[in-house]
Design an enzyme around this catalytic site. Structure first.
Site, PDB file in Angstrom:
ATOM      1  CB  CYS A 299      20.161   8.731  47.505  1.00  0.00           C
ATOM      2  SG  CYS A 299      19.344   7.210  47.127  1.00  0.00           S
ATOM      3  NE  ARG A 328      18.457  -2.204  48.410  1.00  0.00           N
ATOM      4  CZ  ARG A 328      17.908  -1.565  47.391  1.00  0.00           C
ATOM      5  NH1 ARG A 328      16.995  -2.166  46.663  1.00  0.00           N
ATOM      6  NH2 ARG A 328      18.268  -0.331  47.100  1.00  0.00           N
ATOM      7  CD  GLN A 346      21.585   0.768  43.810  1.00  0.00           C
ATOM      8  OE1 GLN A 346      22.085   1.758  44.344  1.00  0.00           O
ATOM      9  NE2 GLN A 346      20.349   0.388  44.009  1.00  0.00           N
ATOM     10  CG  ASP A 348      22.807   5.171  42.642  1.00  0.00           C
ATOM     11  OD1 ASP A 348      21.902   5.597  41.913  1.00  0.00           O
ATOM     12  OD2 ASP A 348      22.695   5.040  43.865  1.00  0.00           O
ATOM     13  CG  HIS A 350      21.825  10.315  43.498  1.00  0.00           C
ATOM     14  ND1 HIS A 350      22.736   9.422  44.002  1.00  0.00           N
ATOM     15  CD2 HIS A 350      20.612   9.747  43.643  1.00  0.00           C
ATOM     16  CE1 HIS A 350      22.083   8.362  44.461  1.00  0.00           C
ATOM     17  NE2 HIS A 350      20.796   8.521  44.248  1.00  0.00           N
ATOM     18  CE  LYS A 434       7.795   4.502  39.996  1.00  0.00           C
ATOM     19  NZ  LYS A 434       8.213   3.174  40.356  1.00  0.00           N
ATOM     20  CG  HIS A 480      16.868   8.800  43.323  1.00  0.00           C
ATOM     21  ND1 HIS A 480      17.692   8.592  44.395  1.00  0.00           N
ATOM     22  CD2 HIS A 480      15.835   9.538  43.785  1.00  0.00           C
ATOM     23  CE1 HIS A 480      17.166   9.177  45.470  1.00  0.00           C
ATOM     24  NE2 HIS A 480      16.041   9.751  45.123  1.00  0.00           N
TER      25      HIS A 480
END
Ligand SMILES: [Zn+2]
Ligand SMILES: [Zn+2]
Length: 616
Positions: A299, A328, A346, A348, A350, A434, A480
């Site tokens: 992000c 990570r 991911q 991902d 946004h 969320k 997200h």
């Protein structure tokens, strides 16, 4: 909690007492820690000195437990003043119980702040000052406990001891190590049987096992733990899954972006992730002495693409999509197969939008999530996580904004599923509410999968705005939204959900062509068929080894290939095939040999429409 789950909880908890008494009868010197109820069962932490328990001791312990159950001892409650209770633990030589009581006396509140909430079940909880604690006695065994229990030991349902493992007292490494004996329990024998059968099935479907058998991914000691390497077959599956997600995202106006995998420290200092991900960040020092990090999320990078231009309200929503790895530094002991890794892919995305646009955008994401998991044959359950108005200070932004945003999500949830969702007050992140989606797999296990997370924080931190109708800078909001969450974890779930028997669209190998023998005409025909299939985008292999056709078919079965076609003289002559369909895909009906082209078209169509049954 319903009455039924209350009852089951009492049964499982009572079994922990019965387990303790049974152990005490066999090993009178046993010292006891805590014995809480956990998912599907119970455990007790026991110190047996030098005696090491193993599963071989279980029949003996279980037999003693059955005896106690048969004795049908009533559970009787009593209370003692705290100081007497402490004396009692001394008399019975129970140092761990004594420690709990001493904490209680000292802190005047629940003992075990550092224990799981669940484990608090073993002691009376005081609000401010504790004067007395409660005990339960069954037979000649008394335990410090706040209950509740079933009326007597005869009313505990069906149980089985499953495993024993080491556990540090109160979870702290410098404390003595105890032995945690873990059992499962259900109200009836049938339910216990069904659960044990499910465990067996889960073991057979373990994604690590299937991943190796089907050659989907591998790990290398040289590369390191938690860093899966994707084989061609596994990569095909990743692309199939991600392809599905990206296809939907394109449909909804998400634009592809691409970012580097590292960044200067500054980006994460501004986003707050430098502190938040402290231990999990892979840090890099450049030769010039600058601090960089591998990205643990995407992000912050994406905000900088948004921020590269002045945006008008007319440009919004702006939607970015990117499938990319984040890194990570998980602890080695926590890594396991694909469920927990250090390199996480991911899918991902946004969304940067105005506040009133939240509902329409969340609806689009919801639609993608629904299509994705319905296609996989998984039922979804929803949780809406909102803020706790009683603790407004814990959240950023003003209460009115929170209410407005949460109302949009609530409206959406009610339009989609009526009242059929969980409402988690106080479950929101400090930066926004969320929607969480939980998917149920073929074994009935639930997995938290997709989320639609609103974020008020990063737009604030990075000063993201649009110029509105009045020419003013207006703060925007960020959403997200991951559909799979991560391809690694998602594949671990999907592999076990299907037990490796993937539908055609996901199968790493869709068609296997096995030759009856190695005659030139037969091999040429098989290879030509494979070429045609590949031209249609199908994943096919030819097996023309010098083996019996029976063995070739068995090998295709081991690899769980949806369609296996045997090519012999007859097929060459008639140009028709009689495909073997993997059992779970087969819809039973009369079948005739079909033309090769018709066959390939049909499989290609199944792959495109992502169906799970054969249309042949
Ligand atoms: Zn109890
Ligand atoms: Zn994000």
């Amino acid at each position: 909690m319903t009455e039924k789950t209350d009852q089951l909880h009492a049964m499982r908890h009572s079994l922990a007492h019965i387990l303790a008494l049974s152990v005490k009868r066999i090993w009178p010197h046993a010292k006891f820690g805590v014995g809480p109820v956990v998912e599907n069962g119970f455990y007790y932490d026991i110190d047996l000195g030098d005696t090491k328990l193993s599963e071989e001791d279980f029949p003996k312990i279980e037999a003693e437990m059955r005896k106690i159950i048969k004795e049908d001892q009533p559970f009787e409650k009593s209370t003692k003043p705290l100081n007497e209770a402490i004396k009692w633990t001394e008399a019975w030589e129970q140092p761990y119980k004594k420690e709990l009581l001493n904490d209680l006396a000292r802190a005047g509140t629940t003992v075990a702040k550092d224990l799981d909430k669940n484990e608090l079940g073993t002691i009376t909880e005081g609000d401010s000052k504790v004067d007395s604690v409660s005990f339960y006695t069954n037979g000649d065994f008394t335990d410090l406990c706040r209950g509740p229990h079933v009326a007597s030991t005869g009313k505990v349902g069906a149980f089985k001891l499953l495993r024993v493992s080491g556990a540090y007292w109160r979870g702290k490494e410098d404390n003595p190590q105890m032995q945690r004996v873990y059992g499962v329990a259900f109200a009836s024998e049938q339910e216990l049987e069904a659960y044990l059968k499910m465990l067996e099935e889960a073991k057979a479907r373990d994604h690590r096992k299937i991943g190796q058998e089907m050659d989907l991914f591998t790990f290398s000691d040289l590369v390191g733990p938690g860093l899966p390497l994707w084989t061609p077959r596994g990569t095909v599956m990743r692309e199939a899954l991600d392809g599905f997600v990206q296809e939907m995202r394109k449909e909804y106006g998400y634009e592809a972006v691409a970012i580097p995998h590292i960044t200067k420290k500054d980006l994460y200092e501004k986003s707050g992730h430098w502190a938040k991900f402290a231990d999990e960040l892979f840090r890099i020092k450049t030769r010039e002495g600058h601090e960089f990090a591998m990205k643990p999320m995407n992000c912050p990078h994406h905000t900088q693409i948004y921020a590269s231009h002045q945006r008008s309200y007319r440009d919004l929503p702006i939607r970015y999509r990117e499938t990319t790895m984040v890194y990570r530094d998980e602890q080695t002991g926590e890594l396991g197969g694909l469920s927990r890794v250090r390199s996480i892919t991911q899918d991902d995305a946004h969304v940067f939008c105005r506040y009133p646009q939240i509902k329409q955008e969340a609806l689009k994401i919801w639609d993608m999530i629904e299509r994705f998991y319905t296609t996989l044959g998984m039922d979804l359950r929803l949780r809406l996580s909102v803020h706790d108005p009683e603790a407004q200070d814990a959240y950023m932004g003003d209460p009115k904004t929170w209410d407005k945003v949460e109302n949009q999500l609530k409206e959406l949830a009610e339009e989609k599923v009526g009242k059929d969702y969980e409402y988690g007050v106080g479950e929101a992140a400090f930066y926004g509410p969320k929607l969480d989606f939980m998917a149920k797999d073929a074994l009935g296990r639930e997995h938290q999968v997709a989320t639609i997370q609103l974020d008020f924080n990063q737009p604030e931190g990075f000063d993201l705005t649009c110029v509105n109708e009045k020419g003013e800078h207006e703060r925007i909001v960020m959403i997200h939204c991951a559909i799979t969450g991560s391809l690694e974890r998602s594949l671990s779930i999907i592999i076990e959900h299907y037990g490796g028997k993937f539908p055609v669209w996901l199968a790493p190998e869709q068609i296997r062509i096995a030759t009856l023998n190695q005659e030139d005409a037969i091999v040429a025909f098989a290879e030509n068929l494979a070429k045609q299939a590949k031209e249609m985008g199908l994943r096919v292999t030819v097996d023309n080894a010098q083996e019996s056709v029976g063995k070739k078919i068995r090998e295709a079965e081991v690899m769980k290939v949806p369609y296996t076609v045997v090519i012999g003289g007859k097929e060459v002559e008639t140009k028709e095939v009689n495909p073997r369909i993997r059992q779970d895909m087969e819809v039973p009906h009369e079948r005739q040999p079909i033309g090769t082209e018709e066959f390939l078209k049909s499989v290609a169509n199944e792959a495109r429409s992502r169906v799970s049954k054969s249309s042949l």
